[in-house]
Design a protein around this motif. Sequence first.
Motif, PDB file in Angstrom:
ATOM      1  N   VAL A 295     -68.828  -2.402   8.429  1.00 54.28           N
ATOM      2  CA  VAL A 295     -69.571  -3.514   7.802  1.00 54.28           C
ATOM      3  C   VAL A 295     -71.045  -3.377   8.156  1.00 54.28           C
ATOM      4  CG1 VAL A 295     -69.846  -6.014   7.674  1.00 54.28           C
ATOM      5  CG2 VAL A 295     -67.555  -5.014   7.919  1.00 54.28           C
ATOM      6  N   ILE A 296     -71.902  -3.297   7.122  1.00 53.24           N
ATOM      7  CA  ILE A 296     -73.346  -3.182   7.371  1.00 53.24           C
ATOM      8  C   ILE A 296     -74.130  -4.374   6.825  1.00 53.24           C
ATOM      9  CG2 ILE A 296     -73.248  -0.663   7.337  1.00 53.24           C
ATOM     10  CD1 ILE A 296     -74.586  -0.823   4.530  1.00 53.24           C
ATOM     11  N   GLY A 297     -73.472  -5.272   6.093  1.00 50.92           N
ATOM     12  CA  GLY A 297     -74.214  -6.400   5.540  1.00 50.92           C
ATOM     13  C   GLY A 297     -73.302  -7.459   4.950  1.00 50.92           C
ATOM     14  N   VAL A 298     -73.887  -8.638   4.748  1.00 49.58           N
ATOM     15  CA  VAL A 298     -73.199  -9.775   4.114  1.00 49.58           C
ATOM     16  C   VAL A 298     -74.155 -10.371   3.088  1.00 49.58           C
ATOM     17  CG1 VAL A 298     -72.167 -12.055   4.448  1.00 49.58           C
ATOM     18  CG2 VAL A 298     -71.875 -10.286   6.204  1.00 49.58           C
ATOM     19  N   MET A 299     -73.683 -10.530   1.858  1.00 52.73           N
ATOM     20  CA  MET A 299     -74.518 -11.082   0.799  1.00 52.73           C
ATOM     21  C   MET A 299     -74.470 -12.606   0.806  1.00 52.73           C
ATOM     22  SD  MET A 299     -75.882  -8.432  -0.368  1.00 52.73           S
ATOM     23  CE  MET A 299     -76.764  -9.108  -1.784  1.00 52.73           C
ATOM     24  N   PRO A 300     -75.451 -13.282   0.186  1.00 50.67           N
ATOM     25  CA  PRO A 300     -75.474 -14.755   0.160  1.00 50.67           C
ATOM     26  C   PRO A 300     -74.242 -15.333  -0.534  1.00 50.67           C
ATOM     27  CG  PRO A 300     -77.595 -13.854  -0.505  1.00 50.67           C
ATOM     28  CD  PRO A 300     -76.655 -12.697  -0.438  1.00 50.67           C
ATOM     29  N   HIS A 301     -73.990 -16.615  -0.270  1.00 56.25           N
ATOM     30  CA  HIS A 301     -72.769 -17.253  -0.787  1.00 56.25           C
ATOM     31  C   HIS A 301     -72.781 -17.382  -2.305  1.00 56.25           C
ATOM     32  CE1 HIS A 301     -74.574 -21.201  -1.809  1.00 56.25           C
ATOM     33  NE2 HIS A 301     -75.416 -20.882  -0.863  1.00 56.25           N
ATOM     34  N   ASP A 302     -73.975 -17.407  -2.917  1.00 53.13           N
ATOM     35  CA  ASP A 302     -74.034 -17.552  -4.376  1.00 53.13           C
ATOM     36  C   ASP A 302     -74.280 -16.220  -5.084  1.00 53.13           C
ATOM     37  OD1 ASP A 302     -76.568 -17.222  -3.405  1.00 53.13           O
ATOM     38  OD2 ASP A 302     -77.486 -18.780  -4.636  1.00 53.13           O
ATOM     39  N   PHE A 303     -74.144 -15.112  -4.385  1.00 49.23           N
ATOM     40  CA  PHE A 303     -74.340 -13.797  -5.007  1.00 49.23           C
ATOM     41  C   PHE A 303     -73.043 -13.377  -5.688  1.00 49.23           C
ATOM     42  CE2 PHE A 303     -74.204  -9.116  -4.891  1.00 49.23           C
ATOM     43  CZ  PHE A 303     -75.389  -8.830  -5.564  1.00 49.23           C
ATOM     44  N   ARG A 304     -73.123 -13.154  -6.997  1.00 49.12           N
ATOM     45  CA  ARG A 304     -71.948 -12.739  -7.773  1.00 49.12           C
ATOM     46  C   ARG A 304     -72.366 -11.582  -8.668  1.00 49.12           C
ATOM     47  NH1 ARG A 304     -72.260 -18.202  -7.542  1.00 49.12           N
ATOM     48  NH2 ARG A 304     -70.490 -19.287  -6.578  1.00 49.12           N
ATOM     49  N   PHE A 305     -71.918 -10.398  -8.302  1.00 48.02           N
ATOM     50  CA  PHE A 305     -72.235  -9.223  -9.107  1.00 48.02           C
ATOM     51  C   PHE A 305     -71.180  -8.156  -8.843  1.00 48.02           C
ATOM     52  CE2 PHE A 305     -74.033  -5.115 -10.001  1.00 48.02           C
ATOM     53  CZ  PHE A 305     -74.642  -5.332 -11.229  1.00 48.02           C
ATOM     54  N   PRO A 306     -70.735  -7.437  -9.875  1.00 48.72           N
ATOM     55  CA  PRO A 306     -71.099  -7.577 -11.289  1.00 48.72           C
ATOM     56  C   PRO A 306     -70.420  -8.727 -11.999  1.00 48.72           C
ATOM     57  CG  PRO A 306     -69.550  -5.792 -10.989  1.00 48.72           C
ATOM     58  CD  PRO A 306     -69.870  -6.278  -9.622  1.00 48.72           C
ATOM     59  N   SER A 307     -69.430  -9.354 -11.346  1.00 52.33           N
ATOM     60  CA  SER A 307     -68.796 -10.539 -11.898  1.00 52.33           C
ATOM     61  C   SER A 307     -68.535 -11.487 -10.745  1.00 52.33           C
ATOM     62  CB  SER A 307     -67.488 -10.176 -12.611  1.00 52.33           C
ATOM     63  OG  SER A 307     -66.516  -9.766 -11.670  1.00 52.33           O
ATOM     64  N   ARG A 308     -68.076 -12.665 -11.072  1.00 57.68           N
ATOM     65  CA  ARG A 308     -67.882 -13.668 -10.028  1.00 57.68           C
ATOM     66  C   ARG A 308     -66.679 -13.377  -9.137  1.00 57.68           C
ATOM     67  NH1 ARG A 308     -67.277 -16.589 -14.905  1.00 57.68           N
ATOM     68  NH2 ARG A 308     -65.122 -16.911 -15.551  1.00 57.68           N
ATOM     69  N   ASP A 309     -65.863 -12.368  -9.504  1.00 61.59           N
ATOM     70  CA  ASP A 309     -64.684 -12.049  -8.701  1.00 61.59           C
ATOM     71  C   ASP A 309     -64.955 -11.009  -7.618  1.00 61.59           C
ATOM     72  OD1 ASP A 309     -63.143 -13.765 -10.272  1.00 61.59           O
ATOM     73  OD2 ASP A 309     -62.751 -12.204 -11.750  1.00 61.59           O
ATOM     74  N   ALA A 310     -66.137 -10.386  -7.634  1.00 58.08           N
ATOM     75  CA  ALA A 310     -66.424  -9.313  -6.675  1.00 58.08           C
ATOM     76  C   ALA A 310     -66.522  -9.865  -5.255  1.00 58.08           C
ATOM     77  CB  ALA A 310     -67.722  -8.609  -7.053  1.00 58.08           C
TER      78      ALA A 310
ATOM     79  N   LEU B 281     -64.956 -21.369 -21.164  1.00 56.73           N
ATOM     80  CA  LEU B 281     -65.950 -20.892 -22.120  1.00 56.73           C
ATOM     81  C   LEU B 281     -67.020 -20.029 -21.456  1.00 56.73           C
ATOM     82  CD1 LEU B 281     -66.489 -24.105 -24.296  1.00 56.73           C
ATOM     83  CD2 LEU B 281     -65.097 -22.116 -24.823  1.00 56.73           C
ATOM     84  N   VAL B 282     -66.997 -19.936 -20.114  1.00 58.14           N
ATOM     85  CA  VAL B 282     -67.971 -19.105 -19.403  1.00 58.14           C
ATOM     86  C   VAL B 282     -67.446 -17.671 -19.359  1.00 58.14           C
ATOM     87  CG1 VAL B 282     -69.226 -18.759 -17.251  1.00 58.14           C
ATOM     88  CG2 VAL B 282     -68.672 -21.073 -18.000  1.00 58.14           C
ATOM     89  N   PRO B 283     -68.147 -16.705 -19.965  1.00 51.65           N
ATOM     90  CA  PRO B 283     -67.664 -15.317 -19.946  1.00 51.65           C
ATOM     91  C   PRO B 283     -67.521 -14.789 -18.527  1.00 51.65           C
ATOM     92  CG  PRO B 283     -69.445 -15.581 -21.544  1.00 51.65           C
ATOM     93  CD  PRO B 283     -69.390 -16.852 -20.742  1.00 51.65           C
ATOM     94  N   VAL B 284     -66.419 -14.106 -18.271  1.00 52.10           N
ATOM     95  CA  VAL B 284     -66.168 -13.556 -16.936  1.00 52.10           C
ATOM     96  C   VAL B 284     -67.242 -12.544 -16.553  1.00 52.10           C
ATOM     97  CG1 VAL B 284     -64.504 -12.291 -15.534  1.00 52.10           C
ATOM     98  CG2 VAL B 284     -63.697 -13.947 -17.212  1.00 52.10           C
ATOM     99  N   SER B 285     -67.827 -11.883 -17.544  1.00 47.56           N
ATOM    100  CA  SER B 285     -68.792 -10.824 -17.265  1.00 47.56           C
ATOM    101  C   SER B 285     -70.128 -11.347 -16.745  1.00 47.56           C
ATOM    102  CB  SER B 285     -69.042  -9.995 -18.530  1.00 47.56           C
ATOM    103  OG  SER B 285     -69.534 -10.825 -19.573  1.00 47.56           O
ATOM    104  N   LEU B 286     -70.408 -12.636 -16.940  1.00 45.01           N
ATOM    105  CA  LEU B 286     -71.681 -13.165 -16.455  1.00 45.01           C
ATOM    106  C   LEU B 286     -71.634 -13.338 -14.936  1.00 45.01           C
ATOM    107  CD1 LEU B 286     -72.888 -15.953 -18.924  1.00 45.01           C
ATOM    108  CD2 LEU B 286     -73.919 -13.733 -18.495  1.00 45.01           C
ATOM    109  N   PRO B 287     -72.670 -12.884 -14.218  1.00 43.80           N
ATOM    110  CA  PRO B 287     -72.670 -13.032 -12.749  1.00 43.80           C
ATOM    111  C   PRO B 287     -73.082 -14.429 -12.318  1.00 43.80           C
ATOM    112  CG  PRO B 287     -74.662 -11.904 -13.445  1.00 43.80           C
ATOM    113  CD  PRO B 287     -73.853 -12.125 -14.700  1.00 43.80           C
ATOM    114  N   VAL B 288     -72.351 -15.445 -12.801  1.00 41.54           N
ATOM    115  CA  VAL B 288     -72.644 -16.839 -12.488  1.00 41.54           C
ATOM    116  C   VAL B 288     -71.344 -17.513 -12.083  1.00 41.54           C
ATOM    117  CG1 VAL B 288     -74.626 -16.978 -14.037  1.00 41.54           C
ATOM    118  CG2 VAL B 288     -72.344 -17.529 -14.908  1.00 41.54           C
TER     119      VAL B 288
END
Length: 841
Positions: free
Chosen positions: A236-251, A407-414
């Motif tokens: 483990v070299i890092g931790v991303m913020p809690h609202d970081f979602r990329f490339p999708s919200r499931d990552a 209605l929110v596309p899964v592909s959007l990183p939101v």
Amino acid sequence: MRFYRFLLHAYPASFRNEYSGEMCAVFARRLRDSGPLAHAVLWLAAPFEVLYNAAIVHADILRQDLRYTARSLARSPGFALTAIAVLALGIGANTAAFSITDHVLIRALPFPDSERLVNIWDTHPGYNHSEFSPANYRDSKKMSTAFEFMGAYTNISANLVGEADPERLDGAKLTSDLLPALDIPPVLGRTFSEADTSPGAPATVILSYDLWQTEFAGDRAALGRRLLLDNTPHTVIGVMPHDFRFPSRDARFWIPLPLADEDFADRGNDYLRVVARLKGGVSIDAARAEVSLVAARLAQQYPDSNAHVGANLLRMRDEVGSQSRLLVLALAGAAIGVLLIACTNLANLLLARALMRRREIAIRTAIGAGRERLVRQLLTESVVLAGIGGLCGIALAFGTTPLLSRLVPVSLPVDSTPSIDARVLLASGLLTLLTGLAFGAAPAWRAWQRPRSWLVIAEVAASVVLLVGTGLLLRALWNVRAVDPGFRPDGVFTLRTALPMPKYEPTLRRVQFYDRVLDGVRRLPGVSAAAYISFLPMAMGGGIWEVGIPGEFVRPGEKQLASARFATPEFFTSMGIPLLAGRDLSESDTLTRPSVAVVSESFARRYWPHANPLGRHFEFGGLDRTVIGMVGDIRVRGLERESEPQVYLSYRQQEDGSFRFYAPKELVVRSSGKSLALVPEIRRIVRAADPQQPISDMRPLLDLIDSQTAPRSVQVRVLAGFAAIAFLLAAVGLHGVLSFAVSSRAREIGVRIALGAQRSDILRTVFSQSLGLLAIGLAAGLALAFWTGRLLQSLLAGVKPSDPTTFLAASGLCVLMAVLGSILPAARALRIDPIQSIRSE
């Protein structure tokens, strides 16, 4: 003194008319009695003094108006509750619709300067969004000058083995420039360096905030610790913020993407998705022109592989499919229609209330209340009603917004659920205020008494548009659901056991796992068939390989394609796919035997249209394959998209280390009982085969079908709700207009009854007015509905925008609405006493 008189306009007109002369005299006297310096001070202080005192006067009048409004509304709770309910429905619908529209189409993505983030795609004939090969990505990056950063990634999944039960996680492999392009620093540790992404580098991982919390309880000492992903320890070299979602919200994790020399050998090996950040001052059009130029240069340098390969560039914000965009916009349009109907009803309610209060207003006018004072009182009452209705509407939106998450596309990183943030609340507040101001003063002008009928016509027209739109989309939903997927989902349960590499790199080891699991599952009570497949249809639409037919000429640049799947025996039986000719794959189809394939009917029809496909040969995946069977077509790419022909290969003829991505992972079980009851036993069987193997994506196959129509279903349900609200509100509005017409013509009706008019004549009078308003509103609404249907044509799945059944049904409902709105006024007209009505005048 002209300037001072101008300042006095800050006071209410009634106060100004009574006291302006005295105030001007006092100010003039103070000027005469002051010296030059005091004279200047008076003029400098005058604006502040006037504005301060004017604010106090306005506040005092507002307090009076609010007290009067409270007493007035308390005396008529039915009116108050009706007005608040009407506004709550209109503003609630628009708040929810704006929140989803803002979330999907407007709001900036959660990255700094997100308007500079773009996705770059290769284009092929028939495919405008194709991934890059490593070689094309490398060369495009070297030849481009429009980007500050350019990075690539590919989606992956991995098995996490830790102290808890094994778990299957979604993540991504990233090049070292990807996270710098997004410009989101980790909350802990660092991002990948070029050394991390070099071949042979130690395995590292960056965690999502959620994974950090669940696996390490948010311990900052997690840096440097090991995480076992697919049996490979990652540091483990890092931790991303809690609202970081990329490339999708499931990552939930990110690992380096090493590219070795062998990865650049095949320019047709397309699997990299490219993200770039524009340099400051570079326009999107200039960047698009550059990537097209780079693609043209590569086509010249490598004509064998890139002759027909182009490039396209889109803002990351714009990566929303046309269907998803139209679904959201249609919802927003319907919400505006509901608001229009709600506002016209509010105007009618306020006007009716004002007419009922004519005597009160006349008395107040007689004792000195000015027109401005009366209008102000009416506005205060309207704004109070609008404010309460707006608050109720926002509360309603908070409750309904989560229902729109499909209605929110899964592909959007939101985030998957639209949020009602300060911007949405501000928009709702402004909408509430404008509604109150726009319709609050309407009853004060007599001119507004005439257009009440026109307001009802607008309500009817808007209702027709919503009813027709809902009907068209409902019929489209039925059409989509009626599409034959090519298999029988009833009684089928699926789950995923994705095998980690390199642990299961040898084909024999995978075969042993499949055999143990399938043998155990097939012995379970109620199970009639079970099999493994690389990917379920619709869950994964890709897996496209080139097809080579001996002796067939293919034009340069054209590709013959089919979807590829490796399967175990009984897959077709498990899925209910009909075997049309030949045989199924069998356990004897091993690496020591000739390579075989079962093809779909569309495959055979395309390549051997007038011949028996059995025994035919074709090249697929670099090997010569012999057709041993033909099965029915299935909808690989979903119910609404055309699918490539399908080819099924034997799981035992997959060489060690080859096509690892295509290793069978989806378990399909057909049973006669409740499939969920089998889950504990299947878990036990998998655990016995491999204690470290997780199970994921457990669901009935019917859920997979339902997921194909889920956004449509949500939209139709919401639109149906809007249409029902519009229908009821329009009926209420029509009732209000007819009731007012009956009350205002009571003397006329009484005289007609006294002169011998029959009950049928009175009913004809009331219903003729109702049907006249209906006819005009219906005509306008049907024309608008046809235009709206043409705008929605891409969503209609074969339903014509002028579908007669839908238009007739909507028209019939509107006639019913007119009848319902006319019953009470007609009954009231029949009960009019001629003598009392004449005496009352």
